[in-house]
Design an enzyme around this catalytic site. Structure first.
Site, PDB file in Angstrom:
ATOM      1  N   PRO A  63      53.585  -0.331  12.857  1.00  0.00           N
ATOM      2  CA  PRO A  63      53.312  -0.541  14.288  1.00  0.00           C
ATOM      3  C   PRO A  63      53.634   0.710  15.114  1.00  0.00           C
ATOM      4  CG  PRO A  63      54.471  -2.436  13.358  1.00  0.00           C
ATOM      5  CD  PRO A  63      54.476  -1.371  12.298  1.00  0.00           C
ATOM      6  N   THR A  68      45.341   0.855  16.401  1.00  0.00           N
ATOM      7  CA  THR A  68      44.365   0.176  17.256  1.00  0.00           C
ATOM      8  C   THR A  68      43.613   1.182  18.111  1.00  0.00           C
ATOM      9  OG1 THR A  68      45.660  -1.866  17.290  1.00  0.00           O
ATOM     10  CG2 THR A  68      44.094  -1.541  19.080  1.00  0.00           C
ATOM     11  N   ASP A 147      41.426  -3.801  11.560  1.00  0.00           N
ATOM     12  CA  ASP A 147      42.623  -3.229  12.170  1.00  0.00           C
ATOM     13  C   ASP A 147      43.839  -4.075  11.810  1.00  0.00           C
ATOM     14  OD1 ASP A 147      44.469  -1.934  13.785  1.00  0.00           O
ATOM     15  OD2 ASP A 147      43.805  -2.927  15.626  1.00  0.00           O
TER      16      ASP A 147
END
Length: 512
Positions: A63, A68, A147
Site C-alpha cells: 500500500p 492505483t 489493481d
C-alpha cells in the site's frame, strides 16, 4: 473556486456507467463502443489494436506505493490511443460488498485472517475476476488492469497460469518504493482521496492505513520471477527493471509510457494567452495588445496569489511550513503566448517554449466570417458539423491532427515533476484537458475556456479533479472564446466551463 465536473453532472451524462467509486474524472466510465478515441489512428473489426491480443496488467506492491495512480494513468494513456482498457480496482469490489473502510472485518488485511474473512476475500476476488473475463471475452476489451497488491510469488504464478488457459497474456507491474518522503506523500494523498476514508478524521485515516501497510510488509515478496513478464518501477521511476519474456509492440509501448511516468503529486494549470493586436489572424504572429498585457498581469497575480493561499491553507490544517512546489511555465512559440508568460519569467519562474503547443491551423477559414465559409465551402461545413473532431477544412488541421501532434507534450507532461502552467490557445487547451480528464473525442471541440478563468487540475490516486480559479477585473470582451476557432457555428462562450455547462441557466449552477 468550483469543481468543474460534479457527481450530479457526471451521473446525468448519457455515457455514464458507474464502474468505480469516483465520478469527477471520466477515466472510470467506458466510452461508447463505436466511438474513436482522441488519438486513435485506425480501427479494426475486433476493436483490438496494434496486432495485440488480450492482456491482463496486474499491479504488484505494498500500500501507498502508487499502484492505483499508475493503473489510472496507464489506462488514461492507452484509452487515448484507442486501446479499449478498463481498470478493475479490487478495493472497489470490497467496498461494493461490505461498505467503506469502517465496515471491513478487523482481520481483512491480515494474512492470518479467520476462515470467514478468507471466504469473504475469495468471494470478492471471484466477482472481480468474473468481470475481467466478461470485459475481455464479451465486450471486446483488450487490456484489463487488475489493481491489487498481489504480494506472493506463488499467487502471481497461479494468476498468470489461470489467464494463460484463456489465451490471455499477463504483464505484472510492480511499484516499489523505499523513499520515506514519497511514501508519506502517498499516504497523505490516499487518506484524503480514497473512498475508504470518506468521513474519517485525518489522524484515524492515517493510523488505519499505516496498520494496513504494516500487516502486509512481512509477507510481501518482490518480483524476481524469471519466467513471468514484469516491469518493476523503483521510487517513482528512478529505476525501472524489465523482464521481457514475450513482449509485443503494445507491451513495449507500455514500457515507454512508464519511463515517462512518476507518482509524485503536482498541479497542472491551464490559461489562455492574452489578446493580440491582430486577433483574427493566424499567419500574423502578432504581439500582445495593451488589453492582452493587462490580462497577462492579472492572470499572473491571480495564479501566484492562489498558490500562496493553498500553501497557507495546508499550514492551517497542520501541514509543514514549506515553500510551494516549483512552478514551470510552458508556452507555444507564438509571440502572444510567450509575452503572456513573460511577467512570470521576470519574477524568476522557468519558462519553456514548445512548438507543438501552437494553435490549430484554420487553413482556408482564416479571417473569414461564418457566412462566407458557409457560402464558399458548403460541403466542408456539412462534414464539419457531422464530425467536428476529425474533419479538417482545406489546408487546415483537425482536432485529431492536433491530438497526434501533442503526444510528445503529453508524455513530457507525465514526466514533469514541478507544478506546471500551460499558456496556449483554446484549441490546444481543449485537447490537453481532454487527455487529463478522459473526455470523449466528440466532446473535445465543445470544451470552453473563458479568459477569466485559470483551470487547475489536481491528480489524486483514483482520478483527476478540475477546479476553476476566477481572474477578477477583466473587461467582458476579453472573456469569450478565441475568434480563430473554426467551429461552425461558433457558440458564445460567456461563462461556460470546460465541460460545456452554461452556468447562467437555472439548475446548472456549480457548487461554491
Amino acid at each position: 473556486m468550483d469543481t468543474l465536473l460534479t457527481a450530479d453532472v457526471a451521473a446525468n451524462s448519457r455515457r455514464f456507467r458507474r464502474k468505480s467509486s469516483t465520478f469527477v474524472d471520466a477515466i472510470h466510465e467506458m466510452p461508447e463502443t463505436d466511438e474513436l478515441a482522441p488519438a486513435q489512428l485506425y480501427s479494426t473489426e475486433s476493436g483490438r489494436l496494434f496486432h495485440s491480443g488480450r492482456i491482463i496488467i496486474a499491479t504488484v506492491g505494498l500500500p501507498a506505493r502508487g499502484k492505483t495512480h499508475l493503473s489510472v494513468a496507464l489506462a488514461r494513456y492507452l484509452r487515448w490511443l484507442g486501446v479499449k482498457t478498463r481498470v478493475f480496482h479490487l478495493g472497489d469490489y470490497r467496498r461494493e460488498h461490505v461498505g467503506d473502510g469502517k465496515d471491513v472485518p478487523d482481520d481483512y488485511f491480515f494474512v492470518n485472517a479467520s476462515a470467514s474473512t478468507v471466504l469473504l476475500r475469495q468471494k470478492i476476488l471471484k466477482k472481480c475476476r468474473d468481470e475481467i473475463y466478461q470485459f475481455l471475452n464479451h465486450e471486446n476489451g483488450q487490456i484489463a488492469i487488475y489493481d491489487a497488491v498481489n504480494p506472493l510469488s506463488e499467487g502471481r504464478r497461479a494468476l498468470a497460469k489461470e489467464f494463460s488457459k484463456h489465451e490471455i497474456e499477463t504483464l505484472f507491474i510492480e511499484s516499489a518504493c523505499d523513499d520515506e518522503k514519497i511514501i508519506e506523500e502517498n499516504v497523505r494523498s490516499v487518506k484524503i482521496s480514497s473512498p475508504d476514508y470518506i468521513g474519517w478524521s485525518s489522524d484515524a485515516a492515517v493510523k488505519h492505513y499505516l496498520a494496513r501497510m504494516s500487516a502486509k510488509i512481512p509477507h510481501f515478496e518482490t518480483m524476481e520471477e524469471g519466467d513471468l513478464n514484469y516491469i518493476k518501477m523503483m521510487n517513482a521511476g528512478v529505476r525501472i527493471t524489465v523482464n521481457n519474456c514475450s513482449f509485443g509492440y503494445l507491451s513495449h509501448r507500455i514500457v515507454f509510457f512508464l519511463l515517462n511516468l512518476h507518482i509524485k503529486s503536482r498541479h497542472t494549470y491551464f490559461a489562455r494567452a492574452g489578446t493580440s493586436r491582430e486577433e483574427d489572424s493566424y499567419k500574423t504572429d502578432a504581439a500582445l495588445s495593451e488589453q492582452g498585457k493587462e490580462y497577462a498581469k492579472k492572470m499572473s497575480e491571480t495564479l501566484i496569489g492562489h498558490r500562496e493561499g493553498e500553501r497557507q491553507a495546508m499550514i492551517d490544517r497542520g501541514g509543514p511550513d514549506i515553500p510551494s512546489k516549483m512552478l514551470t511555465i510552458w508556452t507555444s512559440t507564438r509571440k502572444r503566448t510567450i509575452e503572456t508568460g513573460q511577467i512570470l519569467e521576470e519574477k524568476g519562474y522557468k519558462v519553456r517554449q514548445r512548438s507543438q503547443l501552437s494553435q490549430l491551423n484554420p487553413g482556408v477559414c482564416e479571417k473569414k466570417t461564418e457566412r462566407r465559409i458557409r457560402l464558399e465551402y458548403p460541403d466542408e461545413v456539412a462534414k464539419h458539423e457531422a464530425d467536428p473532431y476529425h474533419h479538417r477544412y482545406p489546408r487546415a488541421e483537425s482536432y485529431h491532427d492536433l491530438a497526434v501532434r501533442l503526444e510528445p507534450v503529453i508524455l513530457e507532461l507525465e514526466r514533469e515533476q514541478n507544478d506546471l502552467l500551460i499558456v496556449a490557445h483554446e484549441s490546444v487547451l481543449r485537447v490537453l484537458y481532454g487527455y487529463l480528464m478522459a473526455c470523449n473525442a466528440i466532446d473535445i471541440p465543445n470544451l470552453q475556456f473563458p479568459r477569466n478563468e485559470i483551470i487547475e487540475i489536481t491528480p489524486a490516486s483514483y482520478n483527476n479533479e478540475a477546479t476553476r480559479i476566477k481572474i477578477p477585473g477583466l473587461p467582458e470582451k476579453l472573456v469569450p472564446s478565441s475568434p480563430e476557432d473554426i467551429r461552425i457555428p461558433v457558440p458564445p462562450s460567456g461563462s461556460i466551463t470546460p465541460m460545456g455547462l452554461d452556468i447562467s441557466k437555472p439548475g446548472n449552477q456549480l457548487p461554491t
